[in-house]
Design a protein around this motif. Structure first.
Motif, short mmCIF file in Angstrom:
data_model
loop_
_atom_site.label_atom_id
_atom_site.label_comp_id
_atom_site.label_asym_id
_atom_site.label_seq_id
_atom_site.Cartn_x
_atom_site.Cartn_y
_atom_site.Cartn_z
N PRO A 1 5.55 -0.61 -12.87
CA PRO A 1 4.78 -0.95 -11.51
C PRO A 1 5.02 -1.20 -9.80
N ASP A 2 6.52 -0.34 -9.97
CA ASP A 2 6.77 0.06 -8.37
C ASP A 2 7.15 1.46 -8.36
N VAL A 3 6.57 2.39 -9.90
CA VAL A 3 6.59 4.44 -9.33
C VAL A 3 5.48 4.32 -9.16
N ASP A 4 5.29 5.21 -8.28
CA ASP A 4 4.36 5.54 -7.98
C ASP A 4 3.69 6.93 -8.10
N GLY A 5 4.71 7.52 -8.81
CA GLY A 5 5.28 8.96 -9.21
C GLY A 5 6.07 9.50 -8.62
N PHE A 6 6.00 11.69 -8.43
CA PHE A 6 7.75 11.56 -8.80
C PHE A 6 7.62 13.13 -7.70
N LEU A 7 8.76 13.44 -7.28
CA LEU A 7 9.25 14.43 -6.64
C LEU A 7 9.89 14.84 -7.60
N VAL A 8 9.68 16.12 -8.21
CA VAL A 8 9.91 16.95 -8.94
C VAL A 8 10.87 18.38 -8.26
N GLY A 9 11.91 18.65 -9.00
CA GLY A 9 12.67 20.06 -8.05
C GLY A 9 12.30 20.65 -8.94
N SER B 1 1.02 -0.84 0.31
CA SER B 1 0.15 -0.15 0.09
C SER B 1 1.08 1.22 0.09
N THR B 2 2.34 1.64 0.61
CA THR B 2 3.20 2.54 0.47
C THR B 2 3.92 2.90 -0.55
N ARG B 3 3.22 4.18 -1.59
CA ARG B 3 3.88 4.26 -2.41
C ARG B 3 5.15 5.06 -3.20
N VAL B 4 5.57 4.88 -3.56
CA VAL B 4 6.79 5.19 -3.59
C VAL B 4 7.42 5.27 -5.00
N ILE B 5 8.46 6.69 -4.73
CA ILE B 5 7.84 7.56 -5.79
C ILE B 5 8.92 8.17 -6.26
#
Length: 254
Positions: free
Chosen positions: A226-234, A205-209
């Motif tokens: 499949p295991d990339v749940d999003g992004f943290l963009v700078g 359940s934990t998102r890994v971005i």
């Protein structure tokens, strides 16, 4: 389980002026965002409340850091309780710039995470390796060591308010980026670690971005892993367009 896609924009010590801040908020307020994607922006602390007041309600606001104490003689710091009182739902903790430039250890990050959760915040928890550590084959060891300090302070229930951001230090602000395969490998191994260290349910359940020079040109391939749940963009999050995009499941696009 379907994990909601997450796109975060870390503005760091930008924008430099109030006019630039207003222009950025205006772009966000007019942007056609994917309603199935959670979008969070992290402006400098000076602008948190003004942006919260002006920003559309389907975009959340995060602080870039907080202290571990509720109050006290800590000049220049902001407490988790103050963020909650101001209506800020998220905080970024453990960013590599906090670790490398300001000497924050994994133990300090864990203490802050515990305090943030106790106050009612959600946490974007960063972890990642340097170039030397990657070349030495220590990527996953470093990521797990950074997470282990937090794992020891949390209950399984706490993880529902954690988003893990894998940010390879060598790819932040350098223009370099982990390949989609490299990112997927680390994300999958991190999820496997959570399975053994916490529980299979938390791992699922934990998102890994992913964070590290994410751009319009590479986000599509990254997003379909499949295991990339999003992004943290700078830096790219400060560019002229912020929009939802079906191919990337919603993104902050430079």
């Amino acid at each position: 389980m379907t994990r909601q896609f997450f796109v975060g924009g870390n503005f760091k010590m930008n924008p430099a002026t109030r006019e630039a801040k207003r222009a950025l908020v205006e772009v966000l307020n007019q942007a056609p965002l994917d309603p199935n994607t959670e979008v969070v922006i992290a402006p400098p602390s000076l602008y948190l409340i003004p942006i919260l007041d002006l920003l559309r309600k389907d975009v959340k606001v995060a602080a870039q850091n907080c202290h571990s104490k509720t109050s006290g003689a800590f000049t220049g710091e902001v407490s988790p309780a103050q963020l909650v009182d101001a209506g800020i739902p998220y905080v970024i903790l453990g960013h590599s710039e906090r670790r490398t430039l300001f000497g924050e250890t994994s133990a300090i990050v864990a203490e802050k995470t515990r305090a943030a959760l106790d106050a009612g915040l959600r946490v974007i928890l960063c972890a990642g390796e340097t170039l030397a550590e990657r070349e030495a084959g220590r990527t996953q060891q470093v990521v797990e060591e950074q997470l282990q300090a937090v794992v020891g302070r949390l209950s399984p229930e706490d993880w529902s308010r954690i988003v893990i951001a894998y940010e390879p230090v060598w790819a932040i602000g350098t223009g370099k980026v982990a390949t989609a395969g490299q990112a997927q490998e680390v994300h999958a191994a991190t999820r496997k670690y959570l399975t053994s260290a916490v529980s299979p349910a938390v791992a699922e359940s934990t998102r890994v971005i992913y964070g590290g020079s994410v751009t319009a040109s590479n986000c599509k391939e990254l997003s379909i892993q499949p295991d990339v749940d999003g992004f943290l963009v700078g830096g790219a999050s400060l560019e002229t367009r912020i929009r939802g995009h079906r191919e990337c499941k919603g993104r902050i696009d430079g």
